[in-house]
Enzyme design. Sequence first.
Site, PDB file in Angstrom:
ATOM      1  N   ASN A  43     -18.031 -68.729   2.402  1.00  7.67           N
ATOM      2  CA  ASN A  43     -17.313 -68.111   1.457  1.00  7.67           C
ATOM      3  C   ASN A  43     -15.675 -68.355   1.550  1.00  7.67           C
ATOM      4  O   ASN A  43     -14.733 -67.834   1.652  1.00  7.67           O
ATOM      5  CB  ASN A  43     -17.215 -66.371   1.844  1.00  7.67           C
ATOM      6  CG  ASN A  43     -16.403 -65.502   0.870  1.00  7.67           C
ATOM      7  OD1 ASN A  43     -16.557 -65.834  -0.449  1.00  7.67           O
ATOM      8  ND2 ASN A  43     -15.477 -64.680   1.303  1.00  7.67           N
ATOM      9  N   GLY A  44     -15.696 -69.682   1.407  1.00  9.21           N
ATOM     10  CA  GLY A  44     -14.454 -70.447   1.941  1.00  9.21           C
ATOM     11  C   GLY A  44     -13.603 -70.973   0.949  1.00  9.21           C
ATOM     12  O   GLY A  44     -12.394 -71.298   0.645  1.00  9.21           O
TER      13      GLY A  44
ATOM     14  N   GLN B 166     -13.487 -70.101   9.346  1.00  4.64           N
ATOM     15  CA  GLN B 166     -13.777 -71.331   9.580  1.00  4.64           C
ATOM     16  C   GLN B 166     -12.556 -72.300  10.191  1.00  4.64           C
ATOM     17  O   GLN B 166     -11.493 -71.737  10.100  1.00  4.64           O
ATOM     18  CB  GLN B 166     -13.992 -72.197   8.270  1.00  4.64           C
ATOM     19  CG  GLN B 166     -14.718 -73.607   8.254  1.00  4.64           C
ATOM     20  CD  GLN B 166     -15.145 -73.809   6.887  1.00  4.64           C
ATOM     21  OE1 GLN B 166     -14.592 -73.228   5.745  1.00  4.64           O
ATOM     22  NE2 GLN B 166     -15.927 -74.820   6.666  1.00  4.64           N
TER      23      GLN B 166
ATOM     24  N   GLY C 114     -16.897 -76.653   0.493  1.00  2.00           N
ATOM     25  CA  GLY C 114     -18.094 -76.348  -0.222  1.00  2.00           C
ATOM     26  C   GLY C 114     -18.102 -75.696  -1.516  1.00  2.00           C
ATOM     27  O   GLY C 114     -17.255 -75.709  -2.333  1.00  2.00           O
TER      28      GLY C 114
ATOM     29  N   ASN D 152     -28.732 -77.570   0.921  1.00  2.36           N
ATOM     30  CA  ASN D 152     -27.783 -76.844   1.756  1.00  2.36           C
ATOM     31  C   ASN D 152     -28.237 -75.512   2.080  1.00  2.36           C
ATOM     32  O   ASN D 152     -27.390 -74.659   2.376  1.00  2.36           O
ATOM     33  CB  ASN D 152     -26.095 -76.676   1.333  1.00  2.36           C
ATOM     34  CG  ASN D 152     -25.503 -78.086   1.599  1.00  2.36           C
ATOM     35  OD1 ASN D 152     -25.649 -78.560   2.693  1.00  2.36           O
ATOM     36  ND2 ASN D 152     -24.657 -78.589   0.707  1.00  2.36           N
TER      37      ASN D 152
ATOM     38  N   LYS E 208     -20.240 -74.865  -9.724  1.00  2.00           N
ATOM     39  CA  LYS E 208     -18.876 -75.538  -9.323  1.00  2.00           C
ATOM     40  C   LYS E 208     -17.855 -75.768 -10.573  1.00  2.00           C
ATOM     41  O   LYS E 208     -16.647 -75.815 -10.478  1.00  2.00           O
ATOM     42  CB  LYS E 208     -19.162 -76.887  -8.840  1.00  2.00           C
ATOM     43  CG  LYS E 208     -19.708 -77.228  -7.546  1.00  2.00           C
ATOM     44  CD  LYS E 208     -19.892 -78.330  -7.029  1.00  2.00           C
ATOM     45  CE  LYS E 208     -21.104 -79.081  -7.462  1.00  2.00           C
ATOM     46  NZ  LYS E 208     -21.287 -80.458  -6.708  1.00  2.00           N
TER      47      LYS E 208
END
Length: 499
Positions: free
Chosen positions: A134-135, A210, A242, A321, A387
Site C-alpha cells: 500500500n505504498g 516500508q 510497486g 507477485n 497501473k
Amino acid sequence: MSRFVQGTCVCTRTGRAGEAGGLGKADLSKAMSQDGASQFQEVIRQELELSVKKELEKILTTASSHEFEHTKKDLDGFRKLFHRFLQEKGPSVDWGKIQRPPEDSIQPYEKIKARGLPDNISSVLNKLVVVKLNGGLGTSMGCKGPKSLIGVRNENTFLDLTVQQIEHLNKTYNTDVPLVLMNSFNTDEDTKKILQKYNHCRVKIYTFNQSRYPRINKESLLPVAKDVSYSGENTEAWYPPGHDNLGATVDLYILNHLMNPPNGKRCEFVMEVTNKTRADVKGGTLTQYEGKLRLVEIAQVPKAHVDEFKSVSKFKIFNTNNLWISLGAVKRLQEQNAIDMEIIVNAKTLDGGLNVIQLETAVGAAIKSFENSLGINVPRSRFLPVKTTSDLLLVMSNLYSLNAGSLTMSEKREFPTVPLVKLGSSFTKVQDYLRRFESIPDMLELDHLTVSGDVTFGKNVSLKGTVIIIANHGDRIDIPPGAVLENKIVSGNLRILDH
C-alpha cells in the site's frame, strides 16, 4: 504454531536524496579496466563509500528528534545495500547457468485444486496473515494520495475491495484472518485516516512502513536530496513502490496445499506464476539456477540476452507477485541474516532532467533462500494489475463480476484472455478518463482497443473484436450512444452536437 503470510508486493527499498558531485561509477569502471589496479579500485570504492557516508550523515542531522531513530535505521540499511552495489560487477546472473526449472517445481493450479478442501479449513485459515502493498501513489493516473483509494467498481476503492474480501472469509468460515498494509511515507498518513471507516468490519487491520532509501545521482552516485523532507525541492527524492494487483485474493486450495502438503514436506515459499502474453514479456520469470529456483528480472539480464529473456517460447511464465511465505522460515532466515535478494538497479529521469538510479530489491528474489520452494501456475484471472487507466477500464467493465470484494472474469466472456487496451494521453488522468465515458462500454467480445486523441464515448456503446479509434490533432470523435463497433477503424472528425 506455523503461520503463513500471503501477500502481493514488490518490496522495493526506498529513500532519501542529496547533492551531486564526487566520484561516480563511470570513474570506477574506468579504473577497474586498468591492469593490476585491484588495490587502486578498492581505494576508489572506499573513497566513494566515505563520500556517501558523509552525505547521509548531513541528511541525518536534519531529522527531528522523533524522526531520528527510524531515519538512522533506514540510512544504515541503505549504506549496506550501497556497499553491495559497489562490490557487484555487471549483471547479477551468469546467463550460461540459467536453465528452465524442473517440471515438478512449477505445479499447475488445476492439480492443486483437484485435491479439494478438508473439513477443517477454518483452522487452516486461522494460520494465515494477508499482507498488501500500500505504498504507491495514484500520480501516474493524475490522482493525489494513495492509489489504493482510487474508485474501482460501484464507488468501491482498491482498499474497500480488499477489506470486503477478507471480511467475507472471516464471516463465512468464522475465522480471524488479519490484514496488514505495508505503507510508505507517501501513503501512511492518508491511509490511517481512512482506516477508521472499517472499525466495524470483521477484519483486524494493521499497518507498518516500508524502509526509505535514497535516489542517487547516476553520475556521482551521491544522494540528490538536501534533507529528510519529501516536499519542495525534495519532492522527487522519494519514490513509491510497486503496483496493485486486484487478482491477489486468498485462495483456499493453495493455502491447503501449503498447510497439508501431499508429500508431508511443507513448502516455505510459493510464488504464483501465470502464462506470458505479449503484454508480459518484461515480467520476471522463474528459472533453475545453481540447483535452486530463482527469480530473474529483466534488469538483471545481460543486454545480449534480453530478447531471449522476452521470448514467450523459452520462458513461458512470469511472476504475478502473489507470494505465500512461511513466517517461521522468515524468522529463521532473518536471524541468520540469510535472506539474499539481488540488487535491481532501476534508472529514472526526474522532471528536471536529472538522471538518477534507485537500488531496489524484489521480495520474490528471496525464493532461492527458502527450502522446498514451489511455483504454482495459476489462471490469468489471478493477475489483475492496475497501473494505468487502460487497466482501470478493464476492471470497471462487464468483463469482470464483483462478488464479496473479488473480481472474477465474467462467465459470459467466451474466452479467458483479457483484451489488449491502449488508451491515449487524453485518458491518462482518471478525471479525464471518467469524463470521456458516459458509461463504460460493453467489452465482453472485445479483443483489442486502441484510442488516440480527443475521443468520447456515449452511453451503452458496445465494442467487439478489434476497434481502433484515432482522432488526429484538431479533430474530435464522439462515439454515439448505443453504437456497436465490431472490427472497425474510426478516424477523422465525428461530432455530435446538441440542438
